[in-house]
Enzyme design. Structure first.
Site, PDB file in Angstrom:
ATOM      1  N   SER A  50       0.854  -1.189   0.000  1.00 28.63           N
ATOM      2  CA  SER A  50       0.000   0.000   0.000  1.00 28.63           C
ATOM      3  C   SER A  50       0.885   1.233   0.000  1.00 28.63           C
ATOM      4  CB  SER A  50      -0.861   0.002   1.264  1.00 28.63           C
ATOM      5  OG  SER A  50      -1.488   1.268   1.436  1.00 28.63           O
ATOM      6  N   TYR A  63      -1.757  -0.815  10.326  1.00 30.46           N
ATOM      7  CA  TYR A  63      -1.839  -1.227   8.916  1.00 30.46           C
ATOM      8  C   TYR A  63      -0.569  -0.796   8.178  1.00 30.46           C
ATOM      9  CZ  TYR A  63      -3.724  -1.354   4.095  1.00 30.46           C
ATOM     10  OH  TYR A  63      -3.925  -1.587   2.756  1.00 30.46           O
TER      11      TYR A  63
HETATM   12  N1  LIG Z   1      -8.573  -0.675  -2.024  1.00 29.97           N
HETATM   13  C1  LIG Z   1      -7.596   0.171  -1.669  1.00 29.97           C
HETATM   14  O1  LIG Z   1      -7.787   1.397  -1.636  1.00 29.97           O
HETATM   15  C2  LIG Z   1      -6.222  -0.364  -1.336  1.00 29.97           C
HETATM   16  C3  LIG Z   1      -5.173   0.560  -1.222  1.00 29.97           C
HETATM   17  C4  LIG Z   1      -3.900   0.093  -0.924  1.00 29.97           C
HETATM   18  C5  LIG Z   1      -3.680  -1.263  -0.733  1.00 29.97           C
HETATM   19  N2  LIG Z   1      -4.720  -2.135  -0.824  1.00 29.97           N
HETATM   20  C6  LIG Z   1      -4.420  -3.560  -0.601  1.00 29.97           C
HETATM   21  O2  LIG Z   1      -4.814  -4.279  -1.751  1.00 29.97           O
HETATM   22  C7  LIG Z   1      -5.228  -5.594  -1.385  1.00 29.97           C
HETATM   23  C8  LIG Z   1      -6.619  -5.861  -1.932  1.00 29.97           C
HETATM   24  O3  LIG Z   1      -7.484  -4.872  -1.439  1.00 29.97           O
HETATM   25  P1  LIG Z   1      -9.029  -4.740  -1.853  1.00 29.97           P
HETATM   26  O4  LIG Z   1      -9.405  -3.333  -1.712  1.00 29.97           O
HETATM   27  O5  LIG Z   1      -9.265  -5.459  -3.126  1.00 29.97           O
HETATM   28  O6  LIG Z   1      -9.683  -5.467  -0.582  1.00 29.97           O
HETATM   29  P2  LIG Z   1     -10.764  -6.599  -0.383  1.00 29.97           P
HETATM   30  O7  LIG Z   1     -11.820  -6.505  -1.422  1.00 29.97           O
HETATM   31  O8  LIG Z   1     -11.127  -6.550   1.043  1.00 29.97           O
HETATM   32  O9  LIG Z   1      -9.921  -7.909  -0.679  1.00 29.97           O
HETATM   33  C9  LIG Z   1      -9.061  -8.455   0.274  1.00 29.97           C
HETATM   34  C10 LIG Z   1      -9.181  -9.965   0.174  1.00 29.97           C
HETATM   35  O10 LIG Z   1      -8.297 -10.543   1.101  1.00 29.97           O
HETATM   36  C11 LIG Z   1      -8.882 -11.720   1.624  1.00 29.97           C
HETATM   37  N3  LIG Z   1      -8.320 -11.999   2.934  1.00 29.97           N
HETATM   38  C12 LIG Z   1      -8.132 -11.137   3.955  1.00 29.97           C
HETATM   39  N4  LIG Z   1      -7.582 -11.782   4.998  1.00 29.97           N
HETATM   40  C13 LIG Z   1      -7.419 -13.070   4.601  1.00 29.97           C
HETATM   41  C14 LIG Z   1      -6.905 -14.229   5.232  1.00 29.97           C
HETATM   42  N5  LIG Z   1      -6.447 -14.209   6.489  1.00 29.97           N
HETATM   43  N6  LIG Z   1      -6.891 -15.382   4.538  1.00 29.97           N
HETATM   44  C15 LIG Z   1      -7.359 -15.424   3.276  1.00 29.97           C
HETATM   45  N7  LIG Z   1      -7.867 -14.374   2.624  1.00 29.97           N
HETATM   46  C16 LIG Z   1      -7.894 -13.207   3.298  1.00 29.97           C
HETATM   47  C17 LIG Z   1     -10.384 -11.415   1.674  1.00 29.97           C
HETATM   48  O11 LIG Z   1     -11.034 -12.647   1.475  1.00 29.97           O
HETATM   49  P3  LIG Z   1     -12.549 -12.905   1.968  1.00 29.97           P
HETATM   50  O12 LIG Z   1     -13.328 -11.688   1.572  1.00 29.97           O
HETATM   51  O13 LIG Z   1     -12.930 -14.137   1.247  1.00 29.97           O
HETATM   52  O14 LIG Z   1     -12.461 -13.031   3.451  1.00 29.97           O
HETATM   53  C18 LIG Z   1     -10.572 -10.467   0.479  1.00 29.97           C
HETATM   54  O15 LIG Z   1     -11.036 -11.175  -0.661  1.00 29.97           O
HETATM   55  C19 LIG Z   1      -5.137  -5.649   0.137  1.00 29.97           C
HETATM   56  O16 LIG Z   1      -3.918  -6.220   0.532  1.00 29.97           O
HETATM   57  C20 LIG Z   1      -5.202  -4.178   0.548  1.00 29.97           C
HETATM   58  O17 LIG Z   1      -4.580  -3.954   1.790  1.00 29.97           O
HETATM   59  C21 LIG Z   1      -5.983  -1.716  -1.134  1.00 29.97           C
END
Ligand SMILES: NC(=O)c1ccc[n+]([C@@H]2O[C@H](COP(=O)([O-])OP(=O)(O)OC[C@H]3O[C@@H](n4cnc5c(N)ncnc54)[C@H](OP(=O)(O)O)[C@@H]3O)[C@@H](O)[C@H]2O)c1
Length: 244
Positions: free
Chosen positions: A132, A145
């Site tokens: 991130s 985080y």
């Molecule tokens: N969206 C943003 O603005 C943003 C910005 C910077 C970085 N990121 C990073 O990008 C990545 C994806 O983000 P996103 O926005 O697409 O979030 P998201 O929709 O919440 O996706 C995260 C996924 O991680 C899975 N997950 C979390 N903990 C887990 C565990 N212990 N074991 C297995 N699966 C797990 C969840 O699975 P389930 O739903 O099936 O539980 C979910 O599908 C993350 O690492 C986030 O920190 C996002």
């Protein structure tokens, strides 16, 4: 196709950035092993393999690696995308919540690296970690985080050096605010969602959020042979946020 004959694991594939990465990889010819905690994933296609479980649990990660070995023999690309955001002022964060953030973003990534590096072929492979912008800069209310995502960057850099002799590349994509369902629903919970969105966008040099596909473009580049001489790198996909 940029990932022809490539086998790939994508974690957290069920939504947001992980779903976009899976779709890009499928389009480019990869055979996919997808994982997340939810029992069913709408995005799974007939040729994909899907295994659900908690990546914080080493027994599950080891069984996922066994599954991959059985299904594919070897794994060329691993995208460590899963993660968990937990916002709280530092002094109000419960120790259990802090441990959960560190496990879900950092220690689980270590487990995936530990169990999947041995499955990479003798010719090498590629890990791409989704960190991130907050892995590089601090933000009030996001301290744990940030610490976890910063730790993920150093995990990737160390592994890149340790595994360079095996031609296993390890790189990081560091997204800024991305318009995934989890972010969109957080915006909708604000009293004035549009004003809040404008305020957040005004802090970004490009004045808008990333799309999940724009982040997936960077992941695809680092996964493919187009980045064959890049390892230990951090690629911000943040509209210039960390350029200040
Ligand atoms: N969206 C943003 O603005 C943003 C910005 C910077 C970085 N990121 C990073 O990008 C990545 C994806 O983000 P996103 O926005 O697409 O979030 P998201 O929709 O919440 O996706 C995260 C996924 O991680 C899975 N997950 C979390 N903990 C887990 C565990 N212990 N074991 C297995 N699966 C797990 C969840 O699975 P389930 O739903 O099936 O539980 C979910 O599908 C993350 O690492 C986030 O920190 C996002």
């Amino acid at each position: 196709m940029r990932l022809e004959k490539v086998t790939a694991l994508v974690t957290g594939a069920g939504s947001g950035i992980g779903a976009a990465v899976s779709s890009h990889f499928r389009r480019e010819g990869a055979r996919l092993l997808l994982t997340g905690r939810r029992e069913r994933m709408d995005i799974v296609q007939p040729d994909d393999v899907y295994v659900s479980g908690d990546l914080n649990d080493e027994v599950f990660v080891a069984s996922l690696a066994e599954h991959a070995a059985g299904a594919f023999g070897s794994v060329d690309v691993v995208v460590i995308n899963h993660g968990l955001q937990a916002s709280s002022p530092l002094t109000e964060m419960a120790y259990d919540d802090a441990k959960n953030v560190l496990h879900s973003n950092l220690l689980s990534a270590f487990l995936v690296m530990k169990h999947f590096a041995p499955l990479m072929p003798a010719a090498g492979g590629s890990f791409v970690c989704v960190s991130s912008r907050l892995g590089m800069v601090g933000m009030p209310g996001e301290v744990l985080y940030s610490a976890a995502k910063g730790g993920l960057i150093m995990l990737a850099k160390g592994a890149a050096i340790e595994w360079a002799p095996r031609n296993i590349r390890v790189n990081v994509v560091a997204p800024g605010l991305t318009a995934t369902p989890i972010i969109e629903s957080a915006f909708r919970r604000r009293s004035d969602p549009e004003a809040y969105r404008r305020e957040r966008e005004s802090q970004i040099p490009l004045q808008r959020l990333a799309s999940p596909e724009e982040v997936a473009d960077a992941v695809l580049f680092l996964a493919s042979s187009e980045s064959s001489y890049i390892t230990g790198a951090v690629l911000p996909v943040d509209g210039g946020y960390t350029a200040f």
